[in-house]
Design a protein around this motif. Structure first.
Motif, PDB file in Angstrom:
ATOM      1  N   MET A 194      -5.468   1.494  -3.027  1.00  0.00           N
ATOM      2  CA  MET A 194      -6.611   1.613  -3.928  1.00  0.00           C
ATOM      3  C   MET A 194      -7.589   2.707  -3.507  1.00  0.00           C
ATOM      4  O   MET A 194      -8.571   2.952  -4.197  1.00  0.00           O
ATOM      5  CB  MET A 194      -7.338   0.275  -4.055  1.00  0.00           C
ATOM      6  N   GLY A 195      -7.320   3.364  -2.379  1.00  0.00           N
ATOM      7  CA  GLY A 195      -8.192   4.440  -1.937  1.00  0.00           C
ATOM      8  C   GLY A 195      -9.378   4.013  -1.102  1.00  0.00           C
ATOM      9  O   GLY A 195     -10.267   4.812  -0.822  1.00  0.00           O
ATOM     10  N   LEU A 196      -9.401   2.758  -0.680  1.00  0.00           N
ATOM     11  CA  LEU A 196     -10.485   2.281   0.178  1.00  0.00           C
ATOM     12  C   LEU A 196     -10.395   2.915   1.560  1.00  0.00           C
ATOM     13  O   LEU A 196     -11.416   3.176   2.201  1.00  0.00           O
ATOM     14  CB  LEU A 196     -10.428   0.756   0.282  1.00  0.00           C
ATOM     15  N   VAL A 197      -9.170   3.162   2.030  1.00  0.00           N
ATOM     16  CA  VAL A 197      -8.972   3.905   3.275  1.00  0.00           C
ATOM     17  C   VAL A 197      -8.113   5.129   2.980  1.00  0.00           C
ATOM     18  O   VAL A 197      -7.374   5.169   1.994  1.00  0.00           O
ATOM     19  CB  VAL A 197      -8.323   3.041   4.378  1.00  0.00           C
ATOM     20  N   SER A 198      -8.215   6.131   3.863  1.00  0.00           N
ATOM     21  CA  SER A 198      -7.480   7.380   3.674  1.00  0.00           C
ATOM     22  C   SER A 198      -6.110   7.360   4.328  1.00  0.00           C
ATOM     23  O   SER A 198      -5.173   8.000   3.844  1.00  0.00           O
ATOM     24  CB  SER A 198      -8.281   8.549   4.258  1.00  0.00           C
ATOM     25  N   ARG A 199      -6.007   6.676   5.453  1.00  0.00           N
ATOM     26  CA  ARG A 199      -4.736   6.611   6.190  1.00  0.00           C
ATOM     27  C   ARG A 199      -4.628   5.260   6.887  1.00  0.00           C
ATOM     28  O   ARG A 199      -5.635   4.626   7.202  1.00  0.00           O
ATOM     29  CB  ARG A 199      -4.639   7.699   7.262  1.00  0.00           C
ATOM     30  N   VAL A 200      -3.402   4.871   7.165  1.00  0.00           N
ATOM     31  CA  VAL A 200      -3.121   3.727   8.038  1.00  0.00           C
ATOM     32  C   VAL A 200      -2.295   4.268   9.194  1.00  0.00           C
ATOM     33  O   VAL A 200      -1.187   4.786   8.998  1.00  0.00           O
ATOM     34  CB  VAL A 200      -2.351   2.616   7.297  1.00  0.00           C
TER      35      VAL A 200
END
Length: 235
Positions: free
Chosen positions: A167-173
């Motif tokens: 959903m775009g809440l974070v940029s990378r995992v």
């Protein structure tokens, strides 16, 4: 409550109250604001100590507030989030473990949110008849879209890192979010500040484009030798 470690190109700011899942009091908010905005480094890396990133506002504080005091506490958190967002340094939130309520809102004020596979996110205020008031109703829909924001806020449900990425809440995992901060810090500090300023600009599009061209011209002049060297390599 807030620990600072200044390293080459990066200031590491740690929310260091693991026994309370790094929940923030008014004093903690003030210390956090100073730690981020006082940085001389081009990158600030924000992390939590222990099994949580940040549980948000300390409910022991909230429970004793009257209406006027609660409004002031919300405004306090908003000011700190706005200061984090506006500071010259690029602020990278490294999220490992739980981010809840104000912890999510603090992360939203950062320029990048980098999660580990073990990160989880929720806006659980609705279960107490509350909602995130440190800028959450402004930044969350702006970043993930109105539909996703309403789903998270109205349900109070917990999501994992993969859904947050979708959903775009974070940029990378990633396995180690700190490496992303180091990667960014390896770039030119003035260019990092310019990129942040331009992308945060909310002026009319024509004014933004003029400022973009002016900034680009200044950077080309400053880095003329490096550009010429790269051209000589045929790249």
């Amino acid at each position: 409550m807030i620990e600072i470690a200044d390293e080459a190109g990066v200031r590491v700011v740690t929310l260091a109250r693991p026994e309370r899942r790094n929940a923030l009091t008014p004093d903690g908010l003030d210390a956090l604001e100073w730690a981020v905005t006082d940085a001389d480094q081009p990158v600030v890396y924000l992390r939590g100590d222990g099994p949580a990133f940040c549980a948000g506002a300390d409910l022991d504080v909230v429970a004793d507030l009257d209406q006027h005091e609660a409004e002031s506490f919300a405004e306090h958190g908003q000011r700190v989030a706005n200061a984090v967002e506006a500071t010259d340094s690029v602020v990278v939130a490294g999220i490992d473990g739980a981010a809840r309520g104000g912890g999510v809102e603090l992360a939203l004020a950062c320029d990048l949110r980098i999660a580990t596979a073990g990160a989880t996110f929720a806006e659980p205020g609705v279960s107490l008849g509350l909602f995130g008031a440190w800028g959450g109703t402004v930044r969350l829909p702006r970043i993930v879209g109105e539909g996703e924001a309403l789903d998270l806020a109205l349900s109070g449900r917990t999501i994992g890192a993969d859904e947050a990425l979708r959903m775009g809440l974070v940029s990378r995992v990633v396995d180690e979010p700190r490496l992303v901060a180091d990667e960014i810090a390896g770039n030119d500090a003035e260019t990092l500040r310019a990129l942040k300023t331009r992308m945060r600009d909310d002026a009319a599009s024509g004014e933004q484009e003029t400022a973009e061209a002016t900034t680009f011209g200044r950077l080309v002049e400053r880095h003329a030798d490096a550009i010429a060297e790269q051209r000589g390599k045929g790249e």
